[in-house]
Structure formats: structure tokens, C-alpha cells
Write a protein that holds these residues in place. Structure first.
Motif, PDB file in Angstrom:
ATOM      1  N   ILE A  46      -8.257   2.013   7.313  1.00  0.00           N
ATOM      2  CA  ILE A  46      -6.978   1.696   6.667  1.00  0.00           C
ATOM      3  C   ILE A  46      -5.894   2.681   7.084  1.00  0.00           C
ATOM      4  O   ILE A  46      -4.727   2.323   7.181  1.00  0.00           O
ATOM      5  CB  ILE A  46      -7.155   1.620   5.136  1.00  0.00           C
ATOM      6  N   ALA A  47      -6.280   3.911   7.397  1.00  0.00           N
ATOM      7  CA  ALA A  47      -5.274   4.893   7.792  1.00  0.00           C
ATOM      8  C   ALA A  47      -4.599   4.519   9.108  1.00  0.00           C
ATOM      9  O   ALA A  47      -3.426   4.801   9.309  1.00  0.00           O
ATOM     10  CB  ALA A  47      -5.892   6.281   7.878  1.00  0.00           C
ATOM     11  N   GLU A  48      -5.352   3.871  10.023  1.00  0.00           N
ATOM     12  CA  GLU A  48      -4.751   3.542  11.322  1.00  0.00           C
ATOM     13  C   GLU A  48      -4.260   2.103  11.431  1.00  0.00           C
ATOM     14  O   GLU A  48      -3.484   1.792  12.306  1.00  0.00           O
ATOM     15  CB  GLU A  48      -5.745   3.725  12.479  1.00  0.00           C
ATOM     16  N   ALA A  49      -4.781   1.215  10.582  1.00  0.00           N
ATOM     17  CA  ALA A  49      -4.451  -0.199  10.732  1.00  0.00           C
ATOM     18  C   ALA A  49      -2.943  -0.384  10.677  1.00  0.00           C
ATOM     19  O   ALA A  49      -2.255   0.332   9.967  1.00  0.00           O
ATOM     20  CB  ALA A  49      -5.115  -1.004   9.626  1.00  0.00           C
ATOM     21  N   PRO A  50      -2.422  -1.353  11.453  1.00  0.00           N
ATOM     22  CA  PRO A  50      -0.981  -1.584  11.389  1.00  0.00           C
ATOM     23  C   PRO A  50      -0.579  -1.961   9.978  1.00  0.00           C
ATOM     24  O   PRO A  50      -1.301  -2.685   9.301  1.00  0.00           O
ATOM     25  CB  PRO A  50      -0.765  -2.789  12.313  1.00  0.00           C
ATOM     26  N   SER A  51       0.525  -1.437   9.507  1.00  0.00           N
ATOM     27  CA  SER A  51       1.028  -1.871   8.218  1.00  0.00           C
ATOM     28  C   SER A  51       2.510  -2.077   8.417  1.00  0.00           C
ATOM     29  O   SER A  51       3.206  -1.158   8.782  1.00  0.00           O
ATOM     30  CB  SER A  51       0.785  -0.808   7.157  1.00  0.00           C
TER      31      SER A  51
ATOM     32  N   TYR B 207       6.945  -6.749   9.579  1.00  0.00           N
ATOM     33  CA  TYR B 207       6.636  -8.172   9.395  1.00  0.00           C
ATOM     34  C   TYR B 207       7.945  -8.940   9.293  1.00  0.00           C
ATOM     35  O   TYR B 207       8.865  -8.511   8.596  1.00  0.00           O
ATOM     36  CB  TYR B 207       5.863  -8.408   8.101  1.00  0.00           C
TER      37      TYR B 207
ATOM     38  N   TRP C 273       6.009  -0.543  12.394  1.00  0.00           N
ATOM     39  CA  TRP C 273       5.459  -1.891  12.287  1.00  0.00           C
ATOM     40  C   TRP C 273       6.368  -2.689  11.385  1.00  0.00           C
ATOM     41  O   TRP C 273       6.929  -2.150  10.432  1.00  0.00           O
ATOM     42  CB  TRP C 273       4.058  -1.859  11.677  1.00  0.00           C
TER      43      TRP C 273
ATOM     44  N   ARG D  10       0.728   3.966   2.647  1.00  0.00           N
ATOM     45  CA  ARG D  10       1.054   3.609   4.021  1.00  0.00           C
ATOM     46  C   ARG D  10       2.473   3.071   4.127  1.00  0.00           C
ATOM     47  O   ARG D  10       2.917   2.727   5.217  1.00  0.00           O
ATOM     48  CB  ARG D  10       0.076   2.546   4.548  1.00  0.00           C
ATOM     49  N   LYS D  11       3.165   2.988   3.011  1.00  0.00           N
ATOM     50  CA  LYS D  11       4.514   2.396   2.972  1.00  0.00           C
ATOM     51  C   LYS D  11       4.541   1.077   3.741  1.00  0.00           C
ATOM     52  O   LYS D  11       5.424   0.840   4.575  1.00  0.00           O
ATOM     53  CB  LYS D  11       5.539   3.357   3.580  1.00  0.00           C
ATOM     54  N   GLY D  12       3.565   0.259   3.483  1.00  0.00           N
ATOM     55  CA  GLY D  12       3.504  -1.007   4.190  1.00  0.00           C
ATOM     56  C   GLY D  12       2.402  -1.884   3.639  1.00  0.00           C
ATOM     57  O   GLY D  12       1.835  -1.594   2.584  1.00  0.00           O
ATOM     58  N   SER D  13       2.105  -2.954   4.372  1.00  0.00           N
ATOM     59  CA  SER D  13       1.068  -3.890   3.941  1.00  0.00           C
ATOM     60  C   SER D  13       0.120  -4.149   5.094  1.00  0.00           C
ATOM     61  O   SER D  13       0.540  -4.199   6.244  1.00  0.00           O
ATOM     62  CB  SER D  13       1.695  -5.215   3.510  1.00  0.00           C
ATOM     63  N   LEU D  14      -1.161  -4.340   4.762  1.00  0.00           N
ATOM     64  CA  LEU D  14      -2.162  -4.630   5.788  1.00  0.00           C
ATOM     65  C   LEU D  14      -2.201  -6.129   6.062  1.00  0.00           C
ATOM     66  O   LEU D  14      -2.056  -6.932   5.155  1.00  0.00           O
ATOM     67  CB  LEU D  14      -3.544  -4.167   5.320  1.00  0.00           C
ATOM     68  N   GLN D  15      -2.488  -6.468   7.313  1.00  0.00           N
ATOM     69  CA  GLN D  15      -2.575  -7.887   7.671  1.00  0.00           C
ATOM     70  C   GLN D  15      -3.605  -8.602   6.803  1.00  0.00           C
ATOM     71  O   GLN D  15      -3.365  -9.702   6.313  1.00  0.00           O
ATOM     72  CB  GLN D  15      -2.981  -8.024   9.143  1.00  0.00           C
TER      73      GLN D  15
ATOM     74  N   LEU E 123       0.868  -1.176   0.000  1.00  0.00           N
ATOM     75  CA  LEU E 123       0.000   0.000   0.000  1.00  0.00           C
ATOM     76  C   LEU E 123       0.910   1.232   0.000  1.00  0.00           C
ATOM     77  O   LEU E 123       1.417   1.630   1.051  1.00  0.00           O
ATOM     78  CB  LEU E 123      -0.855  -0.043   1.263  1.00  0.00           C
TER      79      LEU E 123
ATOM     80  N   LEU F 273       3.779 -10.120  13.072  1.00  0.00           N
ATOM     81  CA  LEU F 273       3.820  -8.655  13.037  1.00  0.00           C
ATOM     82  C   LEU F 273       4.470  -8.204  14.336  1.00  0.00           C
ATOM     83  O   LEU F 273       4.166  -8.732  15.409  1.00  0.00           O
ATOM     84  CB  LEU F 273       2.405  -8.089  12.936  1.00  0.00           C
TER      85      LEU F 273
END
Lengths: 324, 124
Positions: B88-93, A140, A138, A85-90, A82, A127
Motif C-alpha cells: 500500500i505504501a508504493e501503490a499508485p494513489s 484520477y 498520481w 497516502r493523500k489519495g485513493s487506491l485503484q 487513504l 489514472l
């Protein structure tokens, strides 16, 4: 002089913090009590060094390849990364594992379950929350082993192919991420310490995204492992229906109801199958039971909708319908 | 002219016959059954369709390639969509621990400069 006093204060503070950690005792000590080997390291787990902020794709590729899937982190970037968000959602890691035909099992939040899964030969994607206050970080990573005597875990993490971490340090970062841990299994295999609800939710996810063959393999394993539960039978009926096999579905639903006569979902689906098979009278019998059982519960709306549809099809049962 | 109208009408009627009935809306899916037994209360909070729209919009806002958005939304289950919707803005990523290491370095550097610690001078 001033500096040395400040230094002493800092040392004291550090000692207090360390004492705080030490008082928690070894984290991996209970391993022997639960019958697990004293140490495990899944050395054949591949390593994909992460690029930029892409620890999600790298960690996911690690567990997928370890489970026998053919995939590289680059293939996964467009599915789980994403940019904003410079990351990935669970949830997206879970979804991408499903898309590759794997059962994404979310482990119960206990170190013991994590170690048991490693002992069964499956690396575990975790995580971790690092950082603090306004700078949360955060991350992974993939746990590939542990050594209880040294109280350490071994991870494939970021750009480190073999990161040893004290169990205390790991727990500090993992606890703050609500102990999120996922292992990916070939459908049909059960986790080392399978939790029924978690397993069925993972398997139902495969059905929900129309991976029927994978879902069915997972459900069959569940029906064997938990022969007293009605849900795997209902689930097998649903995959049979998705393929248009009403006779098989009816068989599975009756099996579910013989295990749990009060199962609203199985009762509702049996009514709908009977209606569709040209047995409106039997269907009416089943749906009135379902309506009574559903009461004001979460499935009441679905049952009411089935009831309306059955009420619209009048007449007696055709030939071949169940007598009763 | 009239003939052609009849042909159109018959064609339309045949098309209609060929299309399947409503896709078994009356069946309770396995995931729905699992949810009903585990966390009945969240079922009513957000509708799946609304959740899907919200997640789609947020994916676009967070820079997902528009060509990929539909595939990614379709890969999520209804319960995952409801969990993510609006969050989605707050969810851990999982991102990168390097930023944190950088912060620790800056803090150490400040402590060094104000003279609280003395670690960097050991490396000339």
C-alpha cells in the motif's frame, strides 16, 4: 548576450522535445478505421470538483452517478480515501463501485477500447501519472469525450469541469500509469468491447463480496454473449448454490461440462453438489475425474479437499440420483 | 443439580445441530476458477488470511478510521487483498496534480532568476 545564447539553447532543446512528440503522429486517427464516430462528448456526465487531495472520490462519484447510482463524493470519502497516502487506491475504487451495485470493468490497456466505451455512452475513469523522478504525482480523472479531427480528449478533472487535453499529452500521462481505466456498468450490461477474462473477473468480484443478485445478472449476460464458454455456467451454479438451489446448480454444472468436459472447477463442484444431494456414488465418479484433470494444477488442493469429504460419505446413491 | 447438567448438555447439543455445516469449503468459487485459468502462479504466494491481516494493519497505519477498517477490508476480494498486501505504501494513489504544477512553477522561477528565461517580466 550570455542570456540570449542560453535562451537559444533552451529553444533548441524545446524544439527537439516537441519534434519528438510530433513524430508520434495523431493518436486518435485510427478511430474512423475502427468504425467509431469522429467525435463524442458525454455532456450529461455530472461534475464534482475535487476537494483537497480527493480526486479519487470525485472521479468515482462522477462515473457512478453517470451510471445511475445515487452517490456524492462526500459519501465515498470514508470508503476510498487513504489519509496517509493523500489519495485513493485503484482496488478501493473498484471495491466501492461494487458496493454500490455496479460492475467495475477494467478496460484492456488500449486507447481504442477507451474510445469505444465512450462511444457506447459510458464515461471512463482513468489514472494518470504526472510529475517525475522523486516527485511522482498520481491523478484520477474521467474521460467524457474525444474529437478525432482535433486529436483531443475531453475530461472532467480535478477542479476543471471541461478539460481539453491533446491526445499526445493524455497518452504520455496515461501510459505511465499502465493505462489503467475503469468503467462502471449496471450489472447485466456488457462493455462495448467485452474481454471475456476481464468481464468475468469483474463479475466474480460481485459474487466474492456476496452481491449475488448483481453477480447473477452479470453472469446471465455473459452466458448469452459467450454461449461456448463454460465459466459463466459454473458461475451461475455458484450463485444458485449460494441461494441453496441444488437442482439449478446441478443443471448449470452439467451445461458447463457439456461445453468443456475438462473444466476442473465445474467437475469438482458437481461432485460436491451430488454428495450433498445424497448421491455419494455419482459424486465419487465425478471427483475421481476431477482429481485426474486437476493433476498438479492450481485447483489440486481444492479438489483433494472435496475428495476427502466425499470419501468420508460411503454408501450407494439414494433415489433420484443420476444413473450411469 | 444433575438435572440442570443434563438440560445444559441437551441445549448445547441442540445448538450444535442447528448450526450449519462448514460453509461449503469444498466448492470452487468463480473468482478462484477465473484466477486458476489466468494467473495460476500467484495463488500460492500469499495466503488470503495473511493478506487480509496485512491490508488491515496498513489501513490503520495510513489513517483509516478504525470504525471503517473492517468494512473496507471486507469490500475487497481475495485477489485484490493479495495484490495490495504489503504494497500500500508504493501503490499508485491518485492524489493531486497541483503539487507538480507547483514544482514546474518553482523551476521556471529559478530559470527566470538566473536569467535563462524571461517570461515573468512581461507582466509588470
Amino acid at each position: 548576450m550570455r542570456r540570449s545564447r542560453a535562451a537559444r539553447a533552451a529553444t533548441l532543446a524545446a524544439a527537439l522535445v516537441l519534434a519528438g512528440c510530433a513524430s508520434r503522429g495523431p493518436q486518435l486517427a485510427p478511430v474512423a478505421a475502427s468504425g467509431l464516430p469522429a467525435s463524442v462528448e458525454l455532456e450529461s456526465t455530472p461534475f464534482f470538483p475535487q476537494q483537497d487531495y480527493q480526486c479519487g472520490p470525485a472521479a468515482l462519484a462522477t462515473v457512478l452517478v453517470a451510471s445511475g447510482a445515487q452517490v456524492s463524493p462526500d459519501d465515498l470519502v470514508s470508503e476510498v480515501y487513504l489519509p496517509g497516502r493523500k489519495g485513493s487506491l485503484q482496488a478501493e475504487l473498484v471495491a466501492a463501485a461494487r458496493s454500490r451495485g455496479r460492475l467495475p470493468y477494467l478496460l484492456p490497456p488500449s486507447l481504442d477500447d477507451l474510445l469505444a466505451q465512450l462511444a457506447a455512452g459510458d464515461p471512463v475513469l482513468v489514472l494518470q501519472k504526472t510529475g517525475a523522478g522523486p516527485w511522482p504525482g498520481w491523478h484520477y480523472a474521467v474521460v467524457i469525450g474525444y474529437d478525432a479531427s482535433r486529436d483531443r480528449l475531453v475530461l472532467r478533472s480535478g477542479t476543471e469541469s471541461r478539460l481539453e487535453m491533446s491526445a499526445t499529452h493524455f497518452r504520455a500521462t496515461w501510459d505511465r500509469a499502465d493505462r489503467w481505466a475503469m468503467t462502471v456498468l449496471e450489472p447485466g450490461r456488457l462493455p462495448a468491447r467485452a474481454d471475456f477474462g476481464r468481464y468475468m473477473e469483474a463479475a466474480a468480484g460481485l459474487e466474492a463480496v456476496s452481491r449475488l443478485d448483481d453477480a447473477e445478472r452479470a453472469y446471465r449476460a455473459a452466458a448469452l454473449h459467450w454461449p461456448d464458454e463454460s465459466l459463466p455456467r459454473l458461475a451461475l451454479a455458484n450463485t444458485a448454490l449460494a441461494r441453496g438451489d441444488e437442482a439449478a446448480a446441478e443443471r448449470e454444472l452439467r451445461a458447463a461440462l457439456s461445453l468443456a468436459p475438462d473444466d476442473v472447477a465445474a467437475r469438482n463442484n458437481l461432485a460436491e453438489v451430488l454428495r450433498s444431494m445424497g448421491c455419494p456414488e455419482s459424486a465419487r465418479r465425478e471427483i475421481s475425474t476431477a482429481t485426474r484433470l486437476a493433476a498438479d494444477g492450481p485447483l489440486a488442493a481444492a479438489v483433494a479437499s472435496t475428495q476427502r469429504r466425499i470419501d468420508a460419505s460411503s454408501g450407494p446413491d439414494g433415489p433420484g440420483c443420476p444413473a450411469d | 443439580m444433575r438435572n440442570r447438567f443434563v438440560i445444559y448438555f441437551v441445549c448445547l447439543a441442540m445448538l450444535n445441530l442447528g448450526s450449519p455445516l462448514v460453509a461449503q469449503a469444498e466448492l470452487i468459487g468463480t473468482l478462484q476458477a477465473v484466477e486458476a485459468s489466468t494467473r495460476a502462479q500467484d495463488l500460492a504466494t500469499v495466503s488470503s488470511a495473511l493478506a487480509r491481516d496485512q491490508v488491515r494493519a496498513q489501513f490503520v497505519a495510513f489513517g483509516v478510521d478504525p470504525a471503517q477498517v473492517e468494512t473496507r477490508v471486507a469490500a475487497l476480494t481475495d485477489s485484490e487483498l493479495r495484490t495490495l498486501a504489503g504494497k500500500i505504501a508504493e501503490a499508485p494513489s491518485g492524489a493531486d496534480a497541483l503539487a507538480v504544477i507547483g514544482i514546474v512553477f518553482v523551476v521556471l522561477l529559478i530559470l527566470e532568476m538566473v536569467g535563462v528565461i524571461d517570461i515573468f517580466k512581461k507582466f509588470p
